[in-house]
Design an enzyme around this catalytic site. Structure first.
Site, PDB file in Angstrom:
ATOM      1  N   SER A  34       0.842  -0.901  -0.128  1.00  0.00           N
ATOM      2  CA  SER A  34      -0.313   0.060   0.007  1.00  0.00           C
ATOM      3  C   SER A  34       0.781   1.181  -0.282  1.00  0.00           C
ATOM      4  O   SER A  34       1.814   1.732   1.161  1.00  0.00           O
ATOM      5  CB  SER A  34      -0.828  -0.080   1.371  1.00  0.00           C
ATOM      6  OG  SER A  34      -1.225   1.505   1.168  1.00  0.00           O
ATOM      7  N   LYS A  54      -6.709 -21.276   4.310  1.00  0.00           N
ATOM      8  CA  LYS A  54      -7.497 -21.541   4.920  1.00  0.00           C
ATOM      9  C   LYS A  54      -7.748 -21.585   6.241  1.00  0.00           C
ATOM     10  O   LYS A  54      -6.443 -21.620   6.926  1.00  0.00           O
ATOM     11  CB  LYS A  54      -7.306 -22.923   5.030  1.00  0.00           C
ATOM     12  CG  LYS A  54      -7.500 -23.227   3.148  1.00  0.00           C
ATOM     13  CD  LYS A  54      -6.671 -24.865   2.913  1.00  0.00           C
ATOM     14  CE  LYS A  54      -7.883 -24.811   1.016  1.00  0.00           C
ATOM     15  NZ  LYS A  54      -6.648 -26.413   0.529  1.00  0.00           N
ATOM     16  N   LYS A  59      -2.662 -20.395  11.186  1.00  0.00           N
ATOM     17  CA  LYS A  59      -2.242 -21.812  12.435  1.00  0.00           C
ATOM     18  C   LYS A  59      -2.521 -23.363  11.293  1.00  0.00           C
ATOM     19  O   LYS A  59      -1.946 -23.715  11.879  1.00  0.00           O
ATOM     20  CB  LYS A  59      -3.883 -22.219  13.602  1.00  0.00           C
ATOM     21  CG  LYS A  59      -3.318 -21.082  14.453  1.00  0.00           C
ATOM     22  CD  LYS A  59      -2.260 -21.375  15.103  1.00  0.00           C
ATOM     23  CE  LYS A  59      -2.447 -20.435  16.623  1.00  0.00           C
ATOM     24  NZ  LYS A  59      -1.810 -20.722  17.582  1.00  0.00           N
ATOM     25  N   SER A  84      -8.608 -21.640  22.775  1.00  0.00           N
ATOM     26  CA  SER A  84      -9.411 -20.614  22.545  1.00  0.00           C
ATOM     27  C   SER A  84      -9.788 -20.394  21.297  1.00  0.00           C
ATOM     28  O   SER A  84     -11.181 -19.440  20.912  1.00  0.00           O
ATOM     29  CB  SER A  84      -9.817 -19.492  23.650  1.00  0.00           C
ATOM     30  OG  SER A  84      -9.051 -19.356  23.652  1.00  0.00           O
ATOM     31  N   TYR A 121     -15.951 -26.840  10.277  1.00  0.00           N
ATOM     32  CA  TYR A 121     -15.223 -28.414   9.970  1.00  0.00           C
ATOM     33  C   TYR A 121     -15.111 -29.390  10.895  1.00  0.00           C
ATOM     34  O   TYR A 121     -14.394 -30.052  10.120  1.00  0.00           O
ATOM     35  CB  TYR A 121     -13.370 -27.621  10.696  1.00  0.00           C
ATOM     36  CG  TYR A 121     -13.475 -25.940   9.629  1.00  0.00           C
ATOM     37  CD1 TYR A 121     -13.600 -25.718   8.223  1.00  0.00           C
ATOM     38  CD2 TYR A 121     -13.306 -24.897  10.261  1.00  0.00           C
ATOM     39  CE1 TYR A 121     -13.994 -24.340   7.843  1.00  0.00           C
ATOM     40  CE2 TYR A 121     -12.149 -23.827   9.854  1.00  0.00           C
ATOM     41  CZ  TYR A 121     -12.962 -23.607   8.525  1.00  0.00           C
ATOM     42  OH  TYR A 121     -12.225 -22.347   7.723  1.00  0.00           O
ATOM     43  N   ASP A 178      14.350  -7.320   5.119  1.00  0.00           N
ATOM     44  CA  ASP A 178      15.058  -6.743   5.613  1.00  0.00           C
ATOM     45  C   ASP A 178      14.802  -7.107   7.084  1.00  0.00           C
ATOM     46  O   ASP A 178      15.674  -6.626   7.941  1.00  0.00           O
ATOM     47  CB  ASP A 178      16.295  -5.486   5.538  1.00  0.00           C
ATOM     48  CG  ASP A 178      15.206  -3.943   5.711  1.00  0.00           C
ATOM     49  OD1 ASP A 178      14.475  -3.953   6.354  1.00  0.00           O
ATOM     50  OD2 ASP A 178      16.169  -2.980   4.979  1.00  0.00           O
ATOM     51  N   GLY A 186       1.781 -17.258  22.473  1.00  0.00           N
ATOM     52  CA  GLY A 186       3.014 -18.638  22.891  1.00  0.00           C
ATOM     53  C   GLY A 186       4.619 -18.673  21.733  1.00  0.00           C
ATOM     54  O   GLY A 186       5.548 -19.581  22.559  1.00  0.00           O
ATOM     55  N   ASP A 216       3.585 -10.559  28.595  1.00  0.00           N
ATOM     56  CA  ASP A 216       5.272 -11.745  28.864  1.00  0.00           C
ATOM     57  C   ASP A 216       6.395 -11.766  27.713  1.00  0.00           C
ATOM     58  O   ASP A 216       7.266 -12.470  28.618  1.00  0.00           O
ATOM     59  CB  ASP A 216       4.517 -12.613  28.809  1.00  0.00           C
ATOM     60  CG  ASP A 216       3.800 -13.332  28.209  1.00  0.00           C
ATOM     61  OD1 ASP A 216       2.553 -13.105  27.114  1.00  0.00           O
ATOM     62  OD2 ASP A 216       4.353 -14.661  27.944  1.00  0.00           O
ATOM     63  N   LYS A 278      -8.096  -3.434   2.915  1.00  0.00           N
ATOM     64  CA  LYS A 278      -9.473  -3.691   2.302  1.00  0.00           C
ATOM     65  C   LYS A 278      -9.053  -5.277   2.642  1.00  0.00           C
ATOM     66  O   LYS A 278      -9.342  -6.225   1.642  1.00  0.00           O
ATOM     67  CB  LYS A 278      -9.505  -3.648   0.934  1.00  0.00           C
ATOM     68  CG  LYS A 278      -9.728  -2.462   0.590  1.00  0.00           C
ATOM     69  CD  LYS A 278     -10.308  -1.097   0.835  1.00  0.00           C
ATOM     70  CE  LYS A 278     -10.593   0.518   0.403  1.00  0.00           C
ATOM     71  NZ  LYS A 278     -11.308   1.049   0.896  1.00  0.00           N
ATOM     72  N   SER A 314      -1.615 -11.889  11.123  1.00  0.00           N
ATOM     73  CA  SER A 314      -1.660 -13.750  11.377  1.00  0.00           C
ATOM     74  C   SER A 314      -3.220 -13.814  11.012  1.00  0.00           C
ATOM     75  O   SER A 314      -3.731 -15.103  10.789  1.00  0.00           O
ATOM     76  CB  SER A 314      -0.719 -13.959  12.877  1.00  0.00           C
ATOM     77  OG  SER A 314      -1.887 -13.041  13.464  1.00  0.00           O
TER      78      SER A 314
END
Length: 331
Positions: A34, A54, A59, A84, A121, A178, A186, A216, A278, A314
């Protein structure tokens, strides 16, 4: 820095093997750019859109690799996890593709859209209390009753290797990167990305992005040991987990810095993803952009010279009602 499997739970070889294994099943997600966000940030930004993966999140890569790594006898008994969020849906989808059962221990209060994905699923939802001890206790009981295989959300070499395939693709798609900014919880995602990226391009910087209400990882880096928080408080529901004993060594050694963000910064970055890029992104997925736009990043000596930055978006699983409430509250 050379990363080897004797020192860490995964390495560049296991990550390449994972990519070959899962390639027929995953999306090779696009990299978006962008000019507007480049101008705002003063850098060239490259968004790896795992929100379009997917299951709606990165994950699926790790879950798919873990399921496909099982032998026939193990697979026949199915898989179990406690989650969760996005790992629960990802494991359900990976198990469905292989035609095996998935037992998913879900804490009460988990986001509805993510629970709906598990059911969609074909995962079998087993409810627990919201505490980690309850989740682990019920998952252990399911293991004993079914003989299924536990697939941990992040503290597993197969999971780390699967997540590392993101960096393989990103550095093939955009060679001049770079630095890569990655959400941290986790540590499975950033461990895989760091192991792959630093093996391919040792000079690359790996920057973690973390909510201040669940910092943490930042505290652990300062202390030189795993710090576990008794309570977390953040809109980024996917970033509340603590580092594991397999992810911590990678985070300790290969993650160059951790940038912590206020809730308002995360929400503003999420709005930019919708309005400018978008793409549908959940708070946990938008935190990388929040980091790059923050004063903490701009003023950090380890980040200042990074000009071509990869950002891992992510995930994109968010309840629309919660999304709307977040946007309204930020005005």
């Amino acid at each position: 820095m050379e990363a080897n499997r004797e020192k860490y739970a995964a390495d560049i070889l296991s990550i390449k093997e994972a990519h070959d294994r899962i390639k027929p099943y995953i999306h090779r997600t696009p990299v978006l750019t962008s000019e507007s966000l480049n101008s705002i940030s003063g850098r060239s930004l490259f968004f790896k859109c795992e929100c379009l993966q997917k299951g709606g999140a990165f994950k699926f890569r790790g879950a798919c690799n873990a399921v496909l790594s099982l032998d026939a006898e193990q697979a026949a008994k199915g898989v179990v996890t406690h989650s969760s969020g996005n790992h629960a849906a990802a494991l359900s989808l990976a198990a469905k593709i292989q035609g095996i059962p998935a037992y998913i221990v879900v804490p009460k209060g988990a986001p509805k859209c993510k629970v709906d994905n598990v059911i969609r699923y074909g995962g079998k939802v087993i409810w627990s209390e919201a505490t980690m001890s309850s989740r682990e206790e019920i998952a252990s009981k399911v293991l004993q009753e079914t003989g299924s295989v536990l697939i941990h959300p992040y503290n597993d070499g197969r999971i780390i290797s699967g997540q590392g395939t993101i960096a393989l693709e990103l550095l093939e798609q955009i060679q001049e990167i770079d630095a890569i900014v990655v959400p941290i919880s986790g540590g499975g995602l950033i461990s895989g990305v760091a192991l792959a990226a630093k093996s391919i391009k040792p000079s690359i910087r790996i920057i973690a992005a973390e909510p201040k209400g669940a910092d943490d990882a930042a505290q652990s880096k300062v202390a030189g040991k795993i710090i576990t928080l008794p309570v977390t408080n953040t809109i980024a529901d996917g970033l509340r987990a603590s580092l594991g004993d397999l992810t911590w060594p990678v985070v300790r050694d290969l993650v160059d810095d951790v940038v912590t963000l206020e809730e308002c910064e995360i929400i503003e970055a999420m709005k930019m993803c919708y309005e400018i890029l978008k793409v549908s992104v959940e708070p946990s997925g938008a935190i990388g952009l929040a980091a790059v736009l923050s004063n903490s990043f701009r003023n950090n000596p380890s980040c200042r010279d990074c000009k071509n930055i990869g950002i891992v978006l992510s995930g994109g699983n968010v309840d629309l009602g919660s999304l709307w409430d977040s946007f309204k509250s930020s005005k």
